[in-house]
Motif scaffolding. Structure first.
Motif, mmCIF file in Angstrom:
data_model
loop_
_atom_site.group_PDB
_atom_site.id
_atom_site.type_symbol
_atom_site.label_atom_id
_atom_site.label_comp_id
_atom_site.label_asym_id
_atom_site.label_seq_id
_atom_site.Cartn_x
_atom_site.Cartn_y
_atom_site.Cartn_z
ATOM 1 N N PHE A 46 50.069 -35.529 22.593
ATOM 2 C CA PHE A 46 50.997 -34.566 23.209
ATOM 3 C C PHE A 46 51.008 -33.129 21.967
ATOM 4 O O PHE A 46 50.519 -32.101 22.355
ATOM 5 N N ASP A 47 51.189 -34.151 20.726
ATOM 6 C CA ASP A 47 51.171 -32.701 19.751
ATOM 7 C C ASP A 47 49.814 -32.692 19.175
ATOM 8 O O ASP A 47 49.605 -31.569 18.450
ATOM 9 N N TRP A 48 49.045 -33.517 19.699
ATOM 10 C CA TRP A 48 47.640 -32.756 18.967
ATOM 11 C C TRP A 48 47.125 -31.996 20.471
ATOM 12 O O TRP A 48 46.353 -31.006 19.412
ATOM 13 N N ARG A 49 47.446 -31.780 21.374
ATOM 14 C CA ARG A 49 47.205 -30.916 22.597
ATOM 15 C C ARG A 49 47.011 -30.040 22.618
ATOM 16 O O ARG A 49 46.940 -28.850 23.127
ATOM 17 N N TYR A 50 48.510 -29.376 22.581
ATOM 18 C CA TYR A 50 49.492 -28.753 22.789
ATOM 19 C C TYR A 50 49.634 -27.591 21.214
ATOM 20 O O TYR A 50 50.548 -28.880 20.441
ATOM 21 N N LEU A 58 47.105 -25.665 25.153
ATOM 22 C CA LEU A 58 45.949 -25.794 24.141
ATOM 23 C C LEU A 58 45.357 -25.491 22.817
ATOM 24 O O LEU A 58 45.424 -24.418 23.114
ATOM 25 N N ARG A 59 45.646 -26.727 22.341
ATOM 26 C CA ARG A 59 44.960 -26.645 21.561
ATOM 27 C C ARG A 59 43.550 -26.436 21.355
ATOM 28 O O ARG A 59 42.846 -27.134 21.643
ATOM 29 N N HIS A 60 42.517 -25.440 21.015
ATOM 30 C CA HIS A 60 40.913 -25.540 21.491
ATOM 31 C C HIS A 60 40.031 -26.542 20.588
ATOM 32 O O HIS A 60 38.952 -26.842 20.964
ATOM 33 N N ASP A 61 40.863 -26.897 19.423
ATOM 34 C CA ASP A 61 39.888 -27.787 18.267
ATOM 35 C C ASP A 61 40.708 -29.248 19.143
ATOM 36 O O ASP A 61 39.798 -29.995 17.662
ATOM 37 N N PHE A 62 41.370 -29.610 19.826
ATOM 38 C CA PHE A 62 41.539 -31.225 20.325
ATOM 39 C C PHE A 62 40.368 -31.586 20.656
ATOM 40 O O PHE A 62 40.296 -30.663 22.206
ATOM 41 N N VAL A 63 39.814 -32.949 21.105
ATOM 42 C CA VAL A 63 38.268 -32.789 21.883
ATOM 43 C C VAL A 63 38.829 -33.208 22.878
ATOM 44 O O VAL A 63 38.038 -32.508 24.450
ATOM 45 N N ASN A 65 40.556 -31.893 25.019
ATOM 46 C CA ASN A 65 40.855 -29.900 25.921
ATOM 47 C C ASN A 65 39.214 -29.258 25.659
ATOM 48 O O ASN A 65 39.207 -28.032 26.496
ATOM 49 N N GLU A 66 38.490 -29.521 25.115
ATOM 50 C CA GLU A 66 36.865 -29.100 25.315
ATOM 51 C C GLU A 66 36.156 -29.701 26.866
ATOM 52 O O GLU A 66 36.484 -30.686 27.089
ATOM 53 N N ASP A 67 35.479 -28.463 27.755
ATOM 54 C CA ASP A 67 34.996 -28.501 28.765
ATOM 55 C C ASP A 67 34.264 -30.065 29.179
ATOM 56 O O ASP A 67 34.443 -31.412 30.054
ATOM 57 N N ALA A 72 36.957 -37.155 30.081
ATOM 58 C CA ALA A 72 36.929 -38.049 29.935
ATOM 59 C C ALA A 72 37.250 -39.568 30.081
ATOM 60 O O ALA A 72 38.268 -39.271 30.400
ATOM 61 N N SER A 73 36.845 -40.748 30.209
ATOM 62 C CA SER A 73 37.298 -42.205 30.596
ATOM 63 C C SER A 73 37.297 -42.080 30.002
ATOM 64 O O SER A 73 37.670 -44.481 29.731
#
Length: 208
Positions: A46-50, A58-63, A65-67, A72-73
């Protein structure tokens, strides 16, 4: 949340090149008051994604959150993943997000136990192998990794790496068994024992 069972899984790999990622980073403590396993994936990292406390920005620099990595699984990360407190909520969040395997040089012991019963395979590889996979995924975003629990092999870009995984964990993941399911495999013996004990208790009461 039903435990996902699988034997061979192929999925997009995301990398978080950090060591000692603890369970409070995987799932912050404020979400442990939730009791339903479903929905924990939204709070993963959570703290890295938002960038806000409500989880709306969303934080656009967190993996994740990238398209290329939103679905990812397979997670590739540094050593001692899952250290810290023993909360099972961390594997709940990883599983609910969609992760089926985590690749790292090492994992915390209790986290390892909790992961298998939530359908997550922990794949231990050598540090140089993890480094190679991270380099490949970085240069080829959206790459898939294949994990085979029959042969205990990881395959990516036509390269295969062997990994150890105890038979109990393999059995849990392949059959989708949590602790309750594992116990109920012995339901007949449990019922017989309870019946015998009830009969013995009744006999003792009559004697007294």
């Amino acid at each position: 949340m039903k435990v996902n069972k699988w034997t061979i899984h192929s999925g997009v790999a995301a990398i978080i090149p950090r060591e000692d990622i603890d369970t409070d980073q995987i799932l912050p403590k404020q979400f442990m008051k939730l009791i339903d396993k479903n929905g924990f994936g939204r709070h993963l990292f959570f703290d890295w994604r938002y960038s806000d406390l409500e989880g709306k920005v969303l934080r656009h620099d967190f993996v994740l959150n990238e398209d290329a990595f939103k679905n990812a699984s397979v997670l590739v990360t540094g050593k001692n993943f899952g250290c810290g407190s023993s909360r099972e909520h961390a594997p709940w969040a990883l599983s609910d997000f969609g992760f089926r395997a985590i690749l790292a040089p090492s994992f915390a012991d209790i986290f390892s136990i909790n992961s298998a019963k939530n359908g997550i395979a922990l794949v231990r590889l050598k540090e140089e192998e993890i480094h190679w996979i991270m380099e490949w995924v970085s240069k080829n975003p959206g790459s898939e990794i294949k994990i085979n629990l029959e042969t205990l092999e990881v395959t990516i870009a036509n390269k295969a790496f062997s990994f150890p995984l105890d038979s109990a964990s393999v059995n849990r993941i392949r059959n989708g068994l949590d602790d309750i399911d594992h116990t109920l495999k012995n339901e007949r013996e449990i019922t017989a024992f309870e019946g015998k004990r009830k009969t013995e208790n009744t006999f003792m009461e009559v004697c007294w």
